[in-house]
Structure formats: C-alpha cells, structure tokens
Design an enzyme around this catalytic site. Structure first.
Site, PDB file in Angstrom:
ATOM      1  CB  ILE A 418     -23.837  11.861  14.749  1.00  0.00           C
ATOM      2  CG1 ILE A 418     -24.552  11.068  15.852  1.00  0.00           C
ATOM      3  CG2 ILE A 418     -24.379  13.266  14.712  1.00  0.00           C
ATOM      4  CD1 ILE A 418     -26.014  10.763  15.577  1.00  0.00           C
ATOM      5  CD1 TRP A 548     -23.095  28.526  17.000  1.00  0.00           C
ATOM      6  CD2 TRP A 548     -22.519  26.598  16.027  1.00  0.00           C
ATOM      7  NE1 TRP A 548     -23.402  27.513  17.873  1.00  0.00           N
ATOM      8  CE2 TRP A 548     -23.059  26.314  17.310  1.00  0.00           C
ATOM      9  CE3 TRP A 548     -22.080  25.531  15.234  1.00  0.00           C
ATOM     10  CZ2 TRP A 548     -23.169  25.012  17.811  1.00  0.00           C
ATOM     11  CZ3 TRP A 548     -22.190  24.235  15.727  1.00  0.00           C
ATOM     12  CH2 TRP A 548     -22.727  23.977  17.006  1.00  0.00           C
ATOM     13  CG  HIS A 688     -19.166  14.447  24.644  1.00  0.00           C
ATOM     14  ND1 HIS A 688     -20.454  13.953  24.515  1.00  0.00           N
ATOM     15  CD2 HIS A 688     -19.096  15.509  23.835  1.00  0.00           C
ATOM     16  CE1 HIS A 688     -21.116  14.712  23.664  1.00  0.00           C
ATOM     17  NE2 HIS A 688     -20.322  15.665  23.244  1.00  0.00           N
TER      18      HIS A 688
HETATM   19  N1  GLN Z   1     -22.572  15.877  11.682  1.00  0.00           N
HETATM   20  C1  GLN Z   1     -21.787  16.514  12.683  1.00  0.00           C
HETATM   21  C2  GLN Z   1     -20.698  15.561  13.168  1.00  0.00           C
HETATM   22  O1  GLN Z   1     -20.928  14.417  13.216  1.00  0.00           O
HETATM   23  C3  GLN Z   1     -22.623  16.942  13.854  1.00  0.00           C
HETATM   24  C4  GLN Z   1     -21.816  17.698  14.865  1.00  0.00           C
HETATM   25  C5  GLN Z   1     -22.621  18.303  15.993  1.00  0.00           C
HETATM   26  O2  GLN Z   1     -23.672  17.823  16.347  1.00  0.00           O
HETATM   27  N2  GLN Z   1     -22.141  19.346  16.593  1.00  0.00           N
HETATM   28  O3  GLN Z   1     -19.617  15.967  13.517  1.00  0.00           O
HETATM   29 ZN    ZN Z   2     -24.044  16.509  18.078  1.00  0.00          ZN
END
Ligand code: GLN
Ligand code: ZN
Length: 750
Positions: A418, A548, A688
């Site tokens: 991600i 944010w 998480h």
């Molecule tokens: N690109 C961001 C990460 O990997 C996405 C974070 C998020 O979804 N809050 O940290």
């Molecule tokens: Zn995320």
C-alpha cells in the site's frame, strides 16, 4: 445581560500532560496516584481557564481517562461479559482494559471497538449491548468531579451524553431503542444524584438530533425527556451540535428542558428559527464560536446579528462555542512555531473562551462596535465546479486496462503493497536530527536514499510485482504534502485528541494553495531507477489532505480541495513525465467528509469525486491510477467510489468478512448495476496486528476472493501501509503473501 458557557474543554492539557501521564502509567513508569494527580491538575486548569474568562458556569464531566462515551458505559455498567474474567484489581484499570484491551492489572482481552465521533476525527469506544442488557448506575467519578469543582469555587455544570444518543452509538442489538426504558431508570437516578450534589444545571448532549432520524427514534424523545424532567432537580440544557436540527428543531424546543443549545456555526440560519420556537421559560444557547477550527470568530458579525436577540432575551441568551472544544487545540500562548502575523488570526480553546467574553461585553447596551475581520478574495465555487466537470481520461476502463496490460505484462493476481514500509527507530532518529539541524540536508537525503534502496532490494527478493518506494521521506501522509505546498501553515502545538492518548496536529489551510516545486518526483524517480519492475508513485489525495487539515472559513471547502487537486495534478503529470507509470492517490478520508445529513451527500460527492478525478484526468491511458481507502463500510459510498474510476482500488477488508466485498462484486460488475467495475485489491491480511499470516490462510483467502471477484481484476496486497510494523514481521508476511499468490496463480489460468 447574555451569559457565557462552553459545552466542553480539551482534556489533553496545554502541553499534552495527560497523554504523557497516561502512557507513563501504562508502561509502569508512574503509579496510579501520579496519574490521578495529573488528571486532577488538567481539570483544575481547565476550570480555572473558564472562570478567568468570566464564564457563568464551569463545565464538568467532559474529562475522561480515555473517552467520554466509555465513561458512560462504565457509569451505566455496560461492560461486556469477557471483561469479568481476569478483571483488573481496580476500576481505572478495568476502564483501560475496555479501552485498550490491557492495563497494568488484569488479563489482556479484546478491547471495545472504536469508531469516529460523528463527522470528526475523534474516535469513541463503541458501547457493546446485549439483548438482555442490564444497566447499573455508578456515578462515583462524575459526582466526585462535580464536588472537586465546587470545592475549588466553581458553579459546576455537569455534562452527560443523552440516553438516545448513547443508545444510538452502541452496537450489538438490533433494537437498541428497546433498551431505553431500562436505561432511563439509570438516568433518572443520575439526575437525582446530580441534583443532590447541588448542580444547578445539567447539560445533556443529544447530537443525534442533527441526523436524519428514523421516526421511532424521534418519537422516543418526548416520553424519555418527560421522564427525565420529572426526576431532575436540576435545570436541563439540551445540546445538539455538528449539524442543523431542521425537522427536529420544533421537537428539541418542545421537550421539557429549561434550555436548548444549537450549533450556529453549522446552521446559522437556525438562530432565528430557534428564537421563534423558544418558550418563555426556556433559554437559548447559541454556539457561535467554532469548536472545530482554529480561526478567530468574526465577532463583529455576531454582535450585529445577536444584538436584537440579546435585547429581547437578556440573560436567557447564552453564548457558547458550537460544540465541545475537544476538537480544538488548547492554547495559542504555547505556540512557538507560528509567526506573530499568523497567530493574530487564530484562536485555540483558551482564546475561544476570551472571544465569548468579548462578545458578551459587546452585546451590552451601548457597547462599542467591534472591528470587522478582513475578507479575502477567492475564486467562486461555480468557477471551480465548471473546471472540475470539464475533462476525464479519453479511454474508458476496459480499453485502458488493455493498454496497461500490454505495457506492464503483469501476471494474474499481481502482488503489491500500500505504500509505506517500516518507519524504523533509526529513520525516526535521523528525521529528528535533521529537524534539529544536527545533520545536513545532504546527509538526510543520503539516508533516505539508502532507505529507499533497501526497500526496493527487499521487494525484489520477495518477488513482488508492483513495488513502492516505501515513503521513508514522510513523517505523515498529510503533513508531508502540506509542508511543500504554499497556502498551508504548520503549528508547533496545535494538538487535538484523536483517541485515548493519541493526538494529531493537523496543518492549517491559510490561503490559496499552489505547488511551488515537485514534491515526490525525485524519490519515485530514484526508486524506479533501481528496478525493472514498476514502482508506484505515491500521493495523498486532495479530499484526504483537506479533511485532515483545518480548513479556511472564508471560502467553501470545495474551493480549497480543488486548489489542492490542481497542485496534485501537476505532481501526477510530473511523475508521469519522469517515467512513473503507476501512480497511487490515497483517499482514506473520503468518507470522513460526508455530511451528516443525507441531503448534503450529492453535493459533497460531486466536488470530492470531481477533485480526485481532476488530479489524474490528463494522464495517458497507459498510466495506471490506483487509489487506496481503509475502512470497512463502503456500501453507502459505493457510487462515489465507482465514480472515481481509478484503474485499481486497494481497500481494507482483511478484518471484515466477505460480506464487505459483496458491495464490490454485486451484479455483473457493470458499474451501473452496482459493484466495482475496475480492478480491486481487497487487503488479504491485517497489518494492524503483529501476527504473521500463515501461507495456507492466505491461499484460502485468495481462493475465497476469487469466488466474488473475477481473476483478471483481483490484486493481492496487505490491507494498509506497513509503517507501523517492523521489518521482521513485514518480510515474513509479504513472503507468505507472494507465495500464496503464486500457489493460487498456478491453479488459475488466464
Ligand atoms: N500510502 C499510505 C501508507 O501506506 C496509506 C496510508 C493510509 O491508508 N492511511 O502508509
Ligand atoms: Zn490504509
């Protein structure tokens, strides 16, 4: 003469003292006595601030060791079964077990769930009800705080969450409203006890009055409040905030309460309506100071608008902040980072109290006219909309997908992550040294490059298909961009509680936004130079940056969002020109900005989706646009997500069951018929948790996913960024993930 009061004050302390004390206590560094002392210190400071600003009443009961909703769960005995086993040996530890699953005493246990408090970035602990829920009142803490305040010479006004809002916030039963009669007997006892403690006024918060309520919930208000009124020896102030009352306005004023508070920032048009609906023996509290932002209030405007009302109502007019100041930073006097000219324009909680005082004076007969706040010139919203609606990528997704597949030749079930990789202690250390000017920009740069190179090397070894650079250069996904864009300012001490001991320091949008220089290109370009595989460019989307941050109040949010979108669009095109062929634009906060009233949804989604699309509407068909969102309830915003038309969306779904995915797979994925028409990466494991997912588990999960998502459209990835994990966990988990993808790929043909 009008009176002043507030609905609540931040409890973190001007220097985040409470956070430090909580964390020290959890780590065993201080004992409970010391923690209790820190809390009482914060309370007495807060109360003194209110008294010093001449407020008529001092608000009590807004303090919490973790969360105000959890305070109520404990007060009403809403403690799920699982907490009785291995219980802590004292009440506060038991409270922390509910909040975080562990405490210095007692066994670890799964904590209560956490979710967002209305449309704020504050998270509360969700009450867990059962069908045979029993409520037992234990108001010891609240009563003690009332006494504590009184002994310090305050006219204490306790605040409690109203019974309907409390039930609305809970989960676990289909018919939460059915629990009302049982819960009400707790409330009547509570009100008796508060009257016994000589509370002249009790504030009851029912923010759900600002929502589109089902009829049975609306109808429950009158009987419930008649019961409460009969029991109460104190006067009741009913408070609602965050959203206009609208059809619930007559209801609110018809309840047997001595006063009603309305949010005049979110619904200025309701001041006159409220004044008209007010009974002769009721008072009206108007929240004119914004409890959700950092800008000074336009007091001159309110002086003018409220003058006739002040004359008519006298001391039946109360002046207040729109909502609890929980959502504002504490004290501008502690700001070290901001320039004086910037500070001149701002008001934190402490200063908001003074604003109330100033307005009160200004409403006295014969008071001088207050100076007006200068207005800025900015583009109109209509112009913005026209620009947003203008263009979109020339090819539709199916054609784009073909061109992209030709370019990348990705295997079935491509693997990716991600964006972020572990933020190691060394990295944090180096960042701090750079901030404190202990190392040069060159050294810092060199270190970041080394981190990126290491991240690429590891991903190559793991065999991931689409790589990321790892976001080593970013402290925070919004702050990083805010710091590089013109139009933002950054505070040194503008902390606001997010949950428990966690605070956030949102940047402030202070003017028109523009991008003086490329922001991420050098890092992405460098990362791409190290690999033949595609490395995703990584940006935070315009809606998330807006949601944010503290927004401007002199232009609509859509205007700022579009300005951010324009800056990101320049960045996207620069990335593309630098050879970055896959670009991810994260929008984890898209859902947060959704108005509480359904009537506002279309408008919000029109500009929010428009802004996202604007960031990438000019890219070539062969450039693949990804987006990422991390929450688990997509159903209500599915249309908007489809409208983003990103080529690939990765979502958090590892913790929820496959039902979530039904939203994405319903119908024949034709978009119009519901479902997500493009490619999708439902996170296959939960980042998480420190647990490394088993390979077999991931294989099974992938096979399950293939039952709802066509093989050409499925991506394999974790459910969010990996920055909070360590490399050992990340390496092991990703290896299993890549292997699982290979296994399933081998049994699936194109
Ligand atoms: N690109 C961001 C990460 O990997 C996405 C974070 C998020 O979804 N809050 O940290
Ligand atoms: Zn995320």
């Amino acid at each position: 003469m009008a009176k002043t009061h507030i609905l609540g004050y931040p409890r973190i302390g001007a220097q985040r003292e409470l956070k430090r004390a909580q964390e020290a206590y959890w780590k065993g560094e201080i004992d409970q006595q010391a923690l209790l002392a820190a809390g009482s210190q914060v309370r007495s400071q807060n109360w003194r601030a209110q008294q010093a600003a001449g407020l008529a009443l001092t608000t009590v009961g807004d303090f919490a060791w973790y969360d105000q909703v959890l305070n109520h769960s404990l007060m009403f005995g809403v403690i799920p079964e699982r907490f009785t086993e291995g219980a802590a040996d004292n009440k506060l530890d038991q409270y922390f077990r509910l909040a975080r699953g562990r405490a210095p005493s007692g066994e670890p246990v799964a904590a209560n769930a956490m979710t967002k408090w209305f449309d704020t970035n504050y998270h509360y602990l969700v009450p867990e009800f059962t069908a045979d829920q029993v409520f037992n009142l234990d108001a010891e803490w609240l009563l003690a705080e009332v006494k504590e305040a009184q002994s310090l010479g305050h006219n204490a006004k306790p605040v409690v969450i109203g019974p309907l809002t409390y039930l609305w916030l809970g989960r676990g039963v289909d018919d939460a409203l059915g629990l009302l009669p049982k819960l009400l007997s707790c409330y009547t006892q509570l009100l008796e006890q508060l009257a016994g403690a000589a509370a002249q006024w009790v504030q009851i918060d029912e923010p759900i009055l600002g929502l589109d309520l089902p009829p049975e919930w609306r109808e429950a208000f009158a009987p419930a409040y008649h019961t409460l009124a009969k029991a109460s020896g104190s006067k009741l102030l009913l408070a609602s905030y965050f959203s206009p009352l609208r059809e619930n306005l007559p209801l609110a004023f018809s309840l047997p309460v001595e006063g009603v508070h309305i949010d005049a920032v979110r619904a200025p048009e309701e001041v006159a309506l409220a004044a008209a609906a007010l009974c002769d023996d009721q008072l009206l509290s108007v929240g004119v100071v914004n409890g959700r932002n950092v800008w000074k209030t336009d007091l001159a405007r309110w002086q003018q608008e409220l003058a006739p009302l002040a004359e008519k109502l006298g001391d039946r007019l109360w002046l207040s902040a729109s909502c609890s100041l929980l959502h504002s930073p504490v004290d501008l006097a502690t700001e070290t980072k901001l320039a004086e000219v910037e500070k001149q324009k701002l008001a934190y909680s402490r200063q908001k109290l003074d604003e109330l005082n100033t307005l009160q004076q200004a409403l006295n007969p014969g008071a001088a006219i207050l100076p007006a706040i200068g207005k800025t010139e900015s583009r109109s919203e209509a112009e913005v909309r026209a620009e947003l609606d203008n263009t979109w990528r020339t090819l539709k997704y199916p054609e784009r997908a073909k061109v992209q597949q030709e370019r990348w030749q990705l295997p079935l079930l491509p693997t990716t992550t991600i964006g972020s990789f572990p933020q190691t202690d060394v990295l944090r250390q180096v960042r701090k040294q750079f901030r404190n000017q202990e190392i040069s920009a060159q050294d810092y740069d060199a270190h970041l490059r080394a981190e990126i190179a290491e991240a690429i090397r590891r991903q190559e070894i793991l065999g991931l298909d689409v790589l990321v650079h790892g976001e080593a250069e970013r402290n925070d996904m919004v702050e990083y961009f805010g710091e590089q864009l013109d139009g933002f300012i950054h505070t040194g001490n503008g902390w606001v509680q997010s949950y428990g001991s966690r605070c956030v320091k949102p940047p402030i949008i202070a003017g028109d936004i523009s991008r003086p220089n490329p922001m991420t290109v050098q890092w992405s370009e460098y990362a791409q130079s190290l690999s033949k595989k595609p490395v995703k460019g990584m940006l935070t989307g315009p809606v998330t940056i807006l949601n944010w941050s503290f927004p401007r109040e002199d232009v609509p949010r859509a205007v700022s969002c579009q300005q951010i979108a324009r800056a990101l669009r320049e960045e996207v095109l620069d990335l593309e020109a630098a050879g970055i062929g896959i670009i991810q634009i994260d929008e984890p906060a898209l859902r947060e900005g959704v108005p509480l009233r359904v009537s506002g949804h279309n408008d919000y989604f029109a500009w929010a989706v428009g802004c996202f699309r604007y960031t990438c509407s000019e890219v070539k068909a062969e450039t693949q646009i990804h987006t990422h969102m991390c929450y688990s309830n997509f159903n209500s915003i599915m249309d908007a997500i489809v409208a983003l038309d990103a080529d690939v969306i990765t979502i958090e779904s590892a913790r929820s069951d496959l039902r979530l995915l039904q939203a994405f797979s319903e119908g024949e994925r034709a978009g119009e018929q519901g479902g997500y028409p493009n490619e999708i990466g439902p996170g296959i494991y939960d980042i998480h948790s420190p647990n490394v997912p088993e390979r077999a588990e991931l294989v099974a999960r992938t096979r399950e996913l293939l039952e709802v998502i066509p093989k050409e459209k499925l991506w394999i990835n974790p459910d969010c960024g990996l920055k909070t994990r360590n490399w050992a966990e990340v390496g092991a988990a990703l290896l299993n993930m890549v292997e699982a993808a290979r296994t399933v790929r081998a049994e699936t043909s194109r």
